[in-house]
Design an enzyme around this catalytic site. Sequence first.
Site, PDB file in Angstrom:
ATOM      1  N   ASP A  68       0.842  -1.189   0.000  1.00  0.00           N
ATOM      2  CA  ASP A  68       0.000   0.000   0.000  1.00  0.00           C
ATOM      3  C   ASP A  68       0.883   1.248   0.000  1.00  0.00           C
ATOM      4  OD1 ASP A  68      -0.951  -1.299   3.189  1.00  0.00           O
ATOM      5  OD2 ASP A  68       0.920  -0.306   2.677  1.00  0.00           O
ATOM      6  N   ASP A  70       1.230   4.843   1.550  1.00  0.00           N
ATOM      7  CA  ASP A  70       0.738   5.730   2.602  1.00  0.00           C
ATOM      8  C   ASP A  70       1.348   7.112   2.455  1.00  0.00           C
ATOM      9  OD1 ASP A  70      -0.709   3.655   3.719  1.00  0.00           O
ATOM     10  OD2 ASP A  70       0.978   2.994   4.953  1.00  0.00           O
ATOM     11  N   ASP A 147       8.613   2.819  13.853  1.00  0.00           N
ATOM     12  CA  ASP A 147       9.347   1.755  14.540  1.00  0.00           C
ATOM     13  C   ASP A 147      10.806   1.623  14.083  1.00  0.00           C
ATOM     14  OD1 ASP A 147       8.375   0.797  12.108  1.00  0.00           O
ATOM     15  OD2 ASP A 147       7.371  -0.957  12.949  1.00  0.00           O
TER      16      ASP A 147
HETATM   17  P1  ATP Z   1       3.872  -3.737   5.252  1.00  0.00           P
HETATM   18  O1  ATP Z   1       2.785  -2.867   4.706  1.00  0.00           O
HETATM   19  O2  ATP Z   1       4.760  -4.372   4.274  1.00  0.00           O
HETATM   20  O3  ATP Z   1       3.356  -4.683   6.282  1.00  0.00           O
HETATM   21  P2  ATP Z   1       4.694  -1.315   6.546  1.00  0.00           P
HETATM   22  O4  ATP Z   1       6.023  -0.876   7.102  1.00  0.00           O
HETATM   23  O5  ATP Z   1       4.107  -0.495   5.464  1.00  0.00           O
HETATM   24  O6  ATP Z   1       4.864  -2.805   6.091  1.00  0.00           O
HETATM   25  P3  ATP Z   1       2.294  -0.772   7.964  1.00  0.00           P
HETATM   26  O7  ATP Z   1       1.672  -1.546   9.079  1.00  0.00           O
HETATM   27  O8  ATP Z   1       1.585  -0.642   6.672  1.00  0.00           O
HETATM   28  O9  ATP Z   1       3.720  -1.434   7.757  1.00  0.00           O
HETATM   29  O10 ATP Z   1       2.634   0.659   8.562  1.00  0.00           O
HETATM   30  C1  ATP Z   1       3.075   1.760   7.786  1.00  0.00           C
HETATM   31  C2  ATP Z   1       4.150   2.529   8.549  1.00  0.00           C
HETATM   32  O11 ATP Z   1       3.628   3.005   9.801  1.00  0.00           O
HETATM   33  C3  ATP Z   1       5.394   1.718   8.923  1.00  0.00           C
HETATM   34  O12 ATP Z   1       6.309   1.680   7.881  1.00  0.00           O
HETATM   35  C4  ATP Z   1       5.892   2.457  10.130  1.00  0.00           C
HETATM   36  O13 ATP Z   1       6.600   3.623   9.751  1.00  0.00           O
HETATM   37  C5  ATP Z   1       4.610   2.908  10.813  1.00  0.00           C
HETATM   38  N1  ATP Z   1       4.162   1.891  11.793  1.00  0.00           N
HETATM   39  C6  ATP Z   1       3.261   0.917  11.605  1.00  0.00           C
HETATM   40  N2  ATP Z   1       3.085   0.179  12.707  1.00  0.00           N
HETATM   41  C7  ATP Z   1       3.882   0.718  13.646  1.00  0.00           C
HETATM   42  C8  ATP Z   1       4.148   0.426  15.018  1.00  0.00           C
HETATM   43  N3  ATP Z   1       3.550  -0.594  15.615  1.00  0.00           N
HETATM   44  N4  ATP Z   1       5.043   1.216  15.655  1.00  0.00           N
HETATM   45  C9  ATP Z   1       5.627   2.251  15.045  1.00  0.00           C
HETATM   46  N5  ATP Z   1       5.444   2.574  13.763  1.00  0.00           N
HETATM   47  C10 ATP Z   1       4.576   1.824  13.067  1.00  0.00           C
HETATM   48 MG    MG Z   2       2.238  -0.813   4.571  1.00  0.00          MG
END
Ligand code: ATP
Ligand code: MG
Length: 439
Positions: A68, A70, A147
């Site tokens: 996705d 963001d 994170d």
């Molecule tokens: P994927 O979509 O591949 O699972 P992602 O890194 O995009 O990985 P998401 O859950 O979509 O993970 O979250 C988007 C962003 O929001 C992350 O890249 C991170 O910067 C932040 N984020 C998400 N969850 C957390 C958390 N539990 N603690 C801190 N930051 C977070």
């Molecule tokens: Mg994501």
Amino acid sequence: MRSIKKTKTSSKGKKAPLIIPRAEHTISRSAINRHALKVLYRLHEAGFNAYLVGGCVRDLLLGQTPKDFDIATNARPEEIRRLFKNCRLIGKRFRLAHILFGQDIIEVATFRTHHENATETHGKSHQGMIVRDNVYGTIEDDVVRRDFRVNALYYNIADYSIVDYVGGMQDIKDKVLHMIGDPEKRFHEDPVRLLRALRFVAKLNMRITPETEEPLLRLSHLLDHVSPARLFQEVLKIFQGGTTLATIHLLQKYHLISKLFICVNKESALVNIALSNTDQRIREGKTASPAFLFAVILWQSVSEHVMRHEAEGMPTYLAIEKALQHILKLQTERLTIPRLMQLSIREICLLQHRFTYRKGGHPYRLLEHPRFRAGFDLLILRAAAGEHVQELAEWWQEFHSQTPEQREKMIKEMNQKSSSHNHRRRNPRKRRTKPVQTE
Ligand code: ATP
Ligand code: MG
């Protein structure tokens, strides 16, 4: 020589970011979702700062396809809504904007911060977990609540540069996962980060820095404070990531697996074969049903219980029902598996027994069963994993692919076989109980 520019140190004395100009990185606009680009441009034209952020920037830099896209901005939710008529504001704690383009949803979040010195009533629980996360902030605040450093890179639509406050670019190059801030404190704030760390290690083929790994090894108990609903969401992400098997192995290695599943045997051939097949499917852009994956993971526990009940003289069908009831009850204490998904898991497991009835109209009814495909796949995998169901699996494989005439013939043969079998055992002294994994 690389020409990384630095911005001036802010008036608050905060650390200036590295600015990596377009010529110095690999993210091309053609790789960015066109709807996300549209949203970025519209925000920018309206005078706001707008960035792609998080997993999509990381994945593009690593040559992976983002799940996705963001967006982070300094525009407030109401201001975002005014710019987009296809906008829906969601979330009570923290308002997010969803910009809808048919099936495609672009999430836009206003920069946010969290209170450093929050007390329980102001956003943290006794375990130091963040329970409220709803204060708007600057990009600098937004960076430090993320994170891992690789998840905190911002792609700036104003000049197509990447803004890096924490050294994420270097981590991408070194393929390391490094927590932002003090790892122990960050794991306490949100223990789901323990799971995210391992998911990213598997998905991004990275290693964890020793200072992030050290607390990871001793903080598994923190997951006891996370709601089963949130853990379920995290498991779905693991299932959909295309590296489920590697993640499961890491969860075993770091002793986190039991926080999610009641039992996953490291040596289970079924789990290993099934998960590597599904990972392959996901990497080919196909989907995998979570109910099927749960059935695979729970199957060994289910069949062990079935055998125990059968040894006590319980008929197989009842034994499976009872085993499933028990296993699903235990499993849903850890993860909130929605009821419909639980029903599917039950049906996939029950089908394993129903497949043994191959007379009359029964096989035709099973072909029409909504979970036939998943049940059939599990049967084939059980055979591949060495369970004594090879003959049954081959029969169903043939029956499934045959013409109606051939199917009739197969059923007739089955009917004949069983009548001669019954003839021989017309007066059995004692009815033998059937273990679930044999025919
Ligand atoms: P994927 O979509 O591949 O699972 P992602 O890194 O995009 O990985 P998401 O859950 O979509 O993970 O979250 C988007 C962003 O929001 C992350 O890249 C991170 O910067 C932040 N984020 C998400 N969850 C957390 C958390 N539990 N603690 C801190 N930051 C977070
Ligand atoms: Mg994501």
